[in-house]
Design an enzyme around this catalytic site. Structure first.
Site, PDB file in Angstrom:
ATOM      1  N   ARG A  28      43.846 -35.719  21.660  1.00  0.00           N
ATOM      2  CA  ARG A  28      42.767 -34.723  21.604  1.00  0.00           C
ATOM      3  C   ARG A  28      43.314 -33.343  21.285  1.00  0.00           C
ATOM      4  NH1 ARG A  28      41.291 -38.998  24.390  1.00  0.00           N
ATOM      5  NH2 ARG A  28      39.118 -39.462  24.968  1.00  0.00           N
ATOM      6  N   GLY A  94      43.444 -47.000  18.602  1.00  0.00           N
ATOM      7  CA  GLY A  94      41.979 -46.943  18.680  1.00  0.00           C
ATOM      8  C   GLY A  94      41.510 -45.517  18.888  1.00  0.00           C
ATOM      9  N   ARG A 122      39.327 -54.722  15.950  1.00  0.00           N
ATOM     10  CA  ARG A 122      38.575 -54.147  17.083  1.00  0.00           C
ATOM     11  C   ARG A 122      37.234 -53.584  16.598  1.00  0.00           C
ATOM     12  NH1 ARG A 122      42.641 -50.458  20.386  1.00  0.00           N
ATOM     13  NH2 ARG A 122      40.830 -50.388  21.766  1.00  0.00           N
ATOM     14  N   SER A 167      32.559 -45.963  27.029  1.00  0.00           N
ATOM     15  CA  SER A 167      33.767 -45.769  26.229  1.00  0.00           C
ATOM     16  C   SER A 167      34.011 -44.292  25.972  1.00  0.00           C
ATOM     17  CB  SER A 167      33.629 -46.510  24.886  1.00  0.00           C
ATOM     18  OG  SER A 167      34.596 -46.024  23.972  1.00  0.00           O
ATOM     19  N   GLN A 169      36.256 -43.212  24.093  1.00  0.00           N
ATOM     20  CA  GLN A 169      36.551 -43.034  22.669  1.00  0.00           C
ATOM     21  C   GLN A 169      35.267 -42.792  21.886  1.00  0.00           C
ATOM     22  OE1 GLN A 169      38.901 -46.417  21.479  1.00  0.00           O
ATOM     23  NE2 GLN A 169      40.747 -45.607  22.435  1.00  0.00           N
ATOM     24  N   ASP A 320      42.831 -49.137  31.354  1.00  0.00           N
ATOM     25  CA  ASP A 320      44.139 -49.456  30.753  1.00  0.00           C
ATOM     26  C   ASP A 320      45.123 -50.011  31.785  1.00  0.00           C
ATOM     27  OD1 ASP A 320      43.209 -48.662  28.308  1.00  0.00           O
ATOM     28  OD2 ASP A 320      44.034 -46.648  28.440  1.00  0.00           O
TER      29      ASP A 320
END
Ligand code: S3P
Length: 442
Positions: A28, A94, A122, A167, A169, A320
């Site tokens: 980021r 990802g 994915r 998510s 992401q 994770d």
């Protein structure tokens, strides 16, 4: 390139470790520094393959980037973004792909994002939908809604969107796109996920409001926000620390301390899980935030663990860490149940299937569910076997930890993938008292 690792049983781990910088924050910050005017310095940047690929993509778009040890010096993209002549290859990442897609959706360019075989299997439909609603063109050129992705960016408008998956992401992808949109974007998360993007937006004075799981941002239109360059510090990655925390917690006599590690509550649910399992953990928060996130020291004294249940709203906050949580379950007495974790099937590998296969190979009784695993822990770990990491860094590291507890050496292949998030993992293992033979293959 390290291709396989033979891990030897280990009776005791002890010492102090500083893990490399947080992967999510590093991604980021590289992106936000590329949006800023002038030179930013990011100290403690994670110089791993994943983050370096993101930096390369930003360089292609016109940012300047130089590494000085673990400091990344970024010169923001000055003026219009450059049209890449080739697809931007983000390797295994990802986060790189989904967050860059958000930024690119706001630029008047046609760009293609691609990655390795794992990343190109994915799901990317989850970013296509909101970005198209905002006005971008998003083509998924791979099979079944996967990358490569072709993005025709340009004029975006704000949307009101309920995220179908929890998510960070996807949330961050939309928030980055929303910076370049006309009007307001409002997002609703099904469950709270990691909030690094939100924290960084606040530090930068971006007009993001938050009310529970509802986020709202007033866009700046096609020119985007005027962001000043500045210096940043990245804390150690809790997800990397997690391997040592779980290893030490399950090993009577062990004593491991992790210094300067990020302690964002949306990342540290593994601490709660380990404590429920009976682990002896002391957290000492640092006085100050390190740039955006709380950080501090975590010390673990080893003992005997007992099984627990992991599920519900806890899942996004240790998503994770679930492979290493499963390893802790295998080492604990009794049953450990991990549920509500269907997302694990679409990580760098199908982490439910890969963990189950490897645990079984080590003689552990496991039942696989669509959304998780039930592990019968506490039986001897039968070594003398060869396991696959399936090219997934976190499977490689989680299995390396479990191998320390086996009755004879365990081989893991391939292990070069470890470098995507934790360069230095094997050195740290040796420094703490483990022993590993790495076999190189070029
Ligand atoms: C990440 C979010 C998580 C996590 C990934 C990094 C991020 O993915 O698994 O390793 O940096 O936002 P999802 O948000 O897709 O669950």
């Amino acid at each position: 390139m390290n291709d396989s690792a033979q891990i030897h049983p280990c009776a005791s781990l002890s010492g102090v470790v500083r893990v490399p910088g947080d992967k999510s924050i590093s991604h980021r910050l590289a992106m936000l520094a590329a949006l800023a005017t002038g030179r930013s310095r990011i100290r403690g940047f994670l110089c791993s393959e994943d983050c370096v690929n993101t930096v390369k993509a930003l360089q292609t778009m016109g940012a300047g980037a130089v590494f000085d040890g673990t400091t990344l010096i970024i010169d923001g993209i000055d003026g219009p973004w450059r049209q890449p002549v080739q697809p931007l290859d983000v390797g295994n990442s990802g986060t790189g792909m989904r967050l860059l897609a958000g930024l690119l959706a706001g630029q008047p360019l046609v760009t293609e994002l691609t990655g390795d075989a794992s990343l190109c299997s994915r799901p990317m439909g989850r970013i296509k939908e909101p970005l198209e609603r905002m006005g971008a063109g998003v083509e998924l050129l791979g099979k079944d809604g996967c990358a490569p992705i072709r993005i025709s960016g340009g004029r975006l408008h704000g949307i009101d969107y309920a995220l179908p998956v929890a998510s960070a992401q996807v949330k961050s992808c939309v928030l980055l796109a929303a910076l370049f949109a006309d009007g307001r974007t409002t997002l609703n998360e099904p469950l709270p996920t990691r909030d690094h993007t939100e924290r960084l937006f606040h530090i930068l004075g971006l007009p993001l409001t938050m009310e529970g799981t509802r986020l709202s941002l007033q866009g700046f239109g096609p020119t985007g926000p005027a962001l000043p360059a500045r210096d940043w510090m990245v804390p150690g990655d809790f997800s990397s620390a997690a391997f040592w925390l779980a290893a030490a917690a399950a090993m009577p006599g062990a004593r491991v301390t992790i210094r300067d590690v990020g302690l964002n509550p949306r990342r540290t649910a593994l601490l709660d899980v380990l404590k429920r399992m009976g682990a002896d953990i002391t957290v000492t928060p640092a006085d100050q935030l390190l740039s955006s996130d709380p950080c501090g020291e975590v010390a673990v004294t080893g003992g005997k663990l007992r099984g627990t249940r992991v599920g519900g709203a806890e899942i996004p906050n240790l998503i994770d860490e679930l492979p290493i949580a499963a390893v802790a379950g295998a080492l604990a007495d009794g049953i450990t149940e991990i549920r509500d974790a269907r997302e694990l099937r679409v990580k760098e590998s199908d982490r439910i299937a890969c963990v189950a296969t490897n645990l079984k190979a080590l003689g552990i009784a496991v039942t696989e569910y669509d959304d998780g695993l039930v592990i019968q822990g506490g039986s001897p770990i039968r070594g003398g076997v060869s396991l696959s990491s399936y090219g997934d860094h976190r499977i490689a590291m989680a299995m390396a930890i479990l191998a320390l507890f086996a009755d004879s050496p365990v081989t893991i292949t391939p292990v070069a993938c470890v470098d995507t998030s934790y360069p230095g993992f094997w050195n740290h293992l040796e420094e703490l008292g483990g022993h590993v033979d790495l076999h190189h293959c070029h």
